[in-house]
Each structure stands twice: as structure tokens, then as C-alpha cells.
Design a protein around this motif. Structure first.
Motif, PDB file in Angstrom:
ATOM      1  N   LYS A   3      -0.467  23.011  -8.107  1.00  0.00           N
ATOM      2  CA  LYS A   3      -0.545  22.650  -9.530  1.00  0.00           C
ATOM      3  C   LYS A   3      -1.883  21.974  -9.844  1.00  0.00           C
ATOM      4  O   LYS A   3      -2.496  22.251 -10.867  1.00  0.00           O
ATOM      5  N   ARG A   4      -2.339  21.104  -8.950  1.00  0.00           N
ATOM      6  CA  ARG A   4      -3.615  20.426  -9.148  1.00  0.00           C
ATOM      7  C   ARG A   4      -4.766  21.432  -9.135  1.00  0.00           C
ATOM      8  O   ARG A   4      -5.671  21.374  -9.978  1.00  0.00           O
ATOM      9  N   CYS A   5      -4.736  22.367  -8.200  1.00  0.00           N
ATOM     10  CA  CYS A   5      -5.790  23.393  -8.138  1.00  0.00           C
ATOM     11  C   CYS A   5      -5.815  24.236  -9.404  1.00  0.00           C
ATOM     12  O   CYS A   5      -6.891  24.560  -9.925  1.00  0.00           O
ATOM     13  N   ILE A   6      -4.651  24.579  -9.929  1.00  0.00           N
ATOM     14  CA  ILE A   6      -4.569  25.369 -11.165  1.00  0.00           C
ATOM     15  C   ILE A   6      -5.131  24.565 -12.337  1.00  0.00           C
ATOM     16  O   ILE A   6      -5.888  25.097 -13.162  1.00  0.00           O
ATOM     17  N   ARG A   7      -4.785  23.275 -12.415  1.00  0.00           N
ATOM     18  CA  ARG A   7      -5.334  22.425 -13.490  1.00  0.00           C
ATOM     19  C   ARG A   7      -6.852  22.336 -13.402  1.00  0.00           C
ATOM     20  O   ARG A   7      -7.546  22.420 -14.416  1.00  0.00           O
ATOM     21  N   LEU A   8      -7.390  22.164 -12.186  1.00  0.00           N
ATOM     22  CA  LEU A   8      -8.849  22.080 -12.015  1.00  0.00           C
ATOM     23  C   LEU A   8      -9.522  23.394 -12.405  1.00  0.00           C
ATOM     24  O   LEU A   8     -10.561  23.398 -13.075  1.00  0.00           O
ATOM     25  N   ALA A   9      -8.938  24.520 -11.992  1.00  0.00           N
ATOM     26  CA  ALA A   9      -9.502  25.831 -12.334  1.00  0.00           C
ATOM     27  C   ALA A   9      -9.430  26.064 -13.841  1.00  0.00           C
ATOM     28  O   ALA A   9     -10.379  26.573 -14.442  1.00  0.00           O
ATOM     29  N   ASN A  10      -8.320  25.678 -14.445  1.00  0.00           N
ATOM     30  CA  ASN A  10      -8.159  25.836 -15.900  1.00  0.00           C
ATOM     31  C   ASN A  10      -9.206  25.010 -16.641  1.00  0.00           C
ATOM     32  O   ASN A  10      -9.814  25.474 -17.605  1.00  0.00           O
ATOM     33  N   GLY A  11      -9.433  23.769 -16.176  1.00  0.00           N
ATOM     34  CA  GLY A  11     -10.455  22.921 -16.808  1.00  0.00           C
ATOM     35  C   GLY A  11     -11.843  23.530 -16.686  1.00  0.00           C
ATOM     36  O   GLY A  11     -12.628  23.492 -17.644  1.00  0.00           O
ATOM     37  N   ALA A  12     -12.154  24.098 -15.537  1.00  0.00           N
ATOM     38  CA  ALA A  12     -13.457  24.740 -15.352  1.00  0.00           C
ATOM     39  C   ALA A  12     -13.575  25.975 -16.238  1.00  0.00           C
ATOM     40  O   ALA A  12     -14.637  26.235 -16.822  1.00  0.00           O
ATOM     41  N   ILE A  29       0.817  -1.209   0.000  1.00  0.00           N
ATOM     42  CA  ILE A  29       0.000   0.000   0.000  1.00  0.00           C
ATOM     43  C   ILE A  29       0.857   1.269   0.000  1.00  0.00           C
ATOM     44  O   ILE A  29       0.348   2.365   0.167  1.00  0.00           O
ATOM     45  N   GLY A  30       2.172   1.133  -0.248  1.00  0.00           N
ATOM     46  CA  GLY A  30       3.075   2.278  -0.253  1.00  0.00           C
ATOM     47  C   GLY A  30       2.902   3.158  -1.483  1.00  0.00           C
ATOM     48  O   GLY A  30       2.749   2.659  -2.593  1.00  0.00           O
ATOM     49  N   VAL A  31       2.890   4.484  -1.292  1.00  0.00           N
ATOM     50  CA  VAL A  31       2.776   5.448  -2.385  1.00  0.00           C
ATOM     51  C   VAL A  31       3.695   6.638  -2.118  1.00  0.00           C
ATOM     52  O   VAL A  31       4.162   6.840  -1.008  1.00  0.00           O
ATOM     53  N   ASP A  32       3.956   7.420  -3.175  1.00  0.00           N
ATOM     54  CA  ASP A  32       4.747   8.647  -3.035  1.00  0.00           C
ATOM     55  C   ASP A  32       3.856   9.873  -2.863  1.00  0.00           C
ATOM     56  O   ASP A  32       4.251  10.857  -2.249  1.00  0.00           O
ATOM     57  N   THR A  33       2.653   9.838  -3.458  1.00  0.00           N
ATOM     58  CA  THR A  33       1.689  10.932  -3.307  1.00  0.00           C
ATOM     59  C   THR A  33       0.287  10.326  -3.227  1.00  0.00           C
ATOM     60  O   THR A  33       0.049   9.229  -3.715  1.00  0.00           O
ATOM     61  N   PHE A  34      -0.638  11.064  -2.604  1.00  0.00           N
ATOM     62  CA  PHE A  34      -2.039  10.653  -2.610  1.00  0.00           C
ATOM     63  C   PHE A  34      -2.911  11.869  -2.318  1.00  0.00           C
ATOM     64  O   PHE A  34      -2.432  12.901  -1.879  1.00  0.00           O
ATOM     65  N   LEU A  35      -4.188  11.723  -2.617  1.00  0.00           N
ATOM     66  CA  LEU A  35      -5.162  12.784  -2.388  1.00  0.00           C
ATOM     67  C   LEU A  35      -5.867  12.496  -1.071  1.00  0.00           C
ATOM     68  O   LEU A  35      -6.411  11.414  -0.869  1.00  0.00           O
ATOM     69  N   TYR A  36      -5.829  13.455  -0.141  1.00  0.00           N
ATOM     70  CA  TYR A  36      -6.456  13.276   1.167  1.00  0.00           C
ATOM     71  C   TYR A  36      -7.267  14.513   1.492  1.00  0.00           C
ATOM     72  O   TYR A  36      -6.729  15.616   1.561  1.00  0.00           O
ATOM     73  N   LEU A  37      -8.564  14.338   1.687  1.00  0.00           N
ATOM     74  CA  LEU A  37      -9.480  15.437   1.989  1.00  0.00           C
ATOM     75  C   LEU A  37      -9.348  16.572   0.982  1.00  0.00           C
ATOM     76  O   LEU A  37      -9.370  17.750   1.320  1.00  0.00           O
ATOM     77  N   GLY A  38      -9.161  16.203  -0.285  1.00  0.00           N
ATOM     78  CA  GLY A  38      -9.107  17.179  -1.366  1.00  0.00           C
ATOM     79  C   GLY A  38      -7.750  17.812  -1.610  1.00  0.00           C
ATOM     80  O   GLY A  38      -7.603  18.623  -2.518  1.00  0.00           O
ATOM     81  N   SER A  39      -6.744  17.448  -0.848  1.00  0.00           N
ATOM     82  CA  SER A  39      -5.407  18.017  -1.017  1.00  0.00           C
ATOM     83  C   SER A  39      -4.411  16.934  -1.391  1.00  0.00           C
ATOM     84  O   SER A  39      -4.507  15.803  -0.929  1.00  0.00           O
ATOM     85  N   VAL A  40      -3.443  17.309  -2.227  1.00  0.00           N
ATOM     86  CA  VAL A  40      -2.384  16.382  -2.609  1.00  0.00           C
ATOM     87  C   VAL A  40      -1.347  16.354  -1.492  1.00  0.00           C
ATOM     88  O   VAL A  40      -0.847  17.388  -1.065  1.00  0.00           O
ATOM     89  N   VAL A  41      -1.056  15.161  -0.998  1.00  0.00           N
ATOM     90  CA  VAL A  41      -0.053  14.968   0.051  1.00  0.00           C
ATOM     91  C   VAL A  41       1.152  14.282  -0.595  1.00  0.00           C
ATOM     92  O   VAL A  41       0.996  13.293  -1.301  1.00  0.00           O
ATOM     93  N   THR A  42       2.348  14.842  -0.376  1.00  0.00           N
ATOM     94  CA  THR A  42       3.564  14.273  -0.950  1.00  0.00           C
ATOM     95  C   THR A  42       4.574  13.969   0.150  1.00  0.00           C
ATOM     96  O   THR A  42       4.476  14.489   1.259  1.00  0.00           O
ATOM     97  N   LYS A  43       5.567  13.151  -0.203  1.00  0.00           N
ATOM     98  CA  LYS A  43       6.617  12.815   0.760  1.00  0.00           C
ATOM     99  C   LYS A  43       7.390  14.047   1.200  1.00  0.00           C
ATOM    100  O   LYS A  43       7.849  14.125   2.331  1.00  0.00           O
TER     101      LYS A  43
END
Length: 117
Positions: free
Chosen positions: A104-113, A81-95
Motif C-alpha cells: 500500500k505504501r509503495c502504491i501511494r508513493l508511485a501515485n504521488g510521483a 519504544i514499543g510500536v505496531d509498525t515501523f519503516l526499516y530499510l525502506g520497507s514497512v514492518v508490521t506485527k
């Protein structure tokens, strides 16, 4: 969840008198400073969910290590179950713990909208 938490020093030292064992939302976030504690917590959690007729979904279960030299795997149903990043409560969590990937994810979502307008 209270039955899973054992009164041992297995969490993260929060201040001089307190340790943070887990964060409870719709999800469960287990926190530890030592690998053996994570193994114990996952095993106990697996035992308790079976007792109430539930099952841990290994494809939705994530484990991340920060500043850890131990390379042993934590598994659920024989799945790593090991990962380097994951989405938790709407936020990207990284090592690294930074907010760069989340921004970056928020900007991509806003750009798509915006494109859909």
C-alpha cells in the motif's frame, strides 16, 4: 558492535547449531525470543554507546513484538519504544509480518510521483 554481542543463547534459533543475534546495517536490529534477553541487550547497548561517547536516540529507536503475551515495556531514556509498525530499510514492518502495508505504501508513493508528472 562486536563488544555488545555476548556469547549466550539470547538470539533467535536459526537452525540446529546457530542463533541470529542481530542484523547490522546503518541501523541495529536486535532479535530475541525472551523478554529478559531484550532487556539485557538494550542495557548492554546503552552501556557500550556511553563508553564511546554516543547516545541512543529514543525517538528513533523502535521495538516490536510478534506473538508475545508479555506486556512489559522496553524503555530507552524512560521512553517506551514499543510500536505496531515501523519503516526499516525502506520497507514497512508490521506485527503480522505480511506485506500488505508495504505494498500500500509503495502504491501511494508511485501515485504521488505519477500525479506530479
Amino acid at each position: 558492535m562486536r563488544r555488545v554481542i555476548v556469547k549466550r543463547k539470547r538470539g533467535i534459533q536459526w537452525d540446529i547449531n546457530n542463533r541470529l543475534e542481530d542484523l547490522d546495517f546503518a541501523d541495529i536490529c536486535l532479535l530475541v525470543q525472551r523478554f529478559r534477553y531484550m532487556e539485557a541487550k538494550v542495557e548492554k547497548l546503552q552501556e557500550e554507546v556511553v563508553n564511546v561517547g554516543l547516545k541512543i536516540n529514543s525517538s528513533k529507536t523502535k521495538q516490536m513484538r510478534a506473538n508475545c503475551n508479555n506486556k512489559n515495556k522496553v524503555t530507552v531514556d524512560d521512553t517506551d519504544i514499543g510500536v505496531d509498525t515501523f519503516l526499516y530499510l525502506g520497507s514497512v514492518v508490521t506485527k503480522t509480518g505480511g506485506a500488505e502495508e508495504d505494498v500500500k505504501r509503495c502504491i501511494r508513493l508511485a501515485n504521488g510521483a505519477f500525479v506530479q508528472l
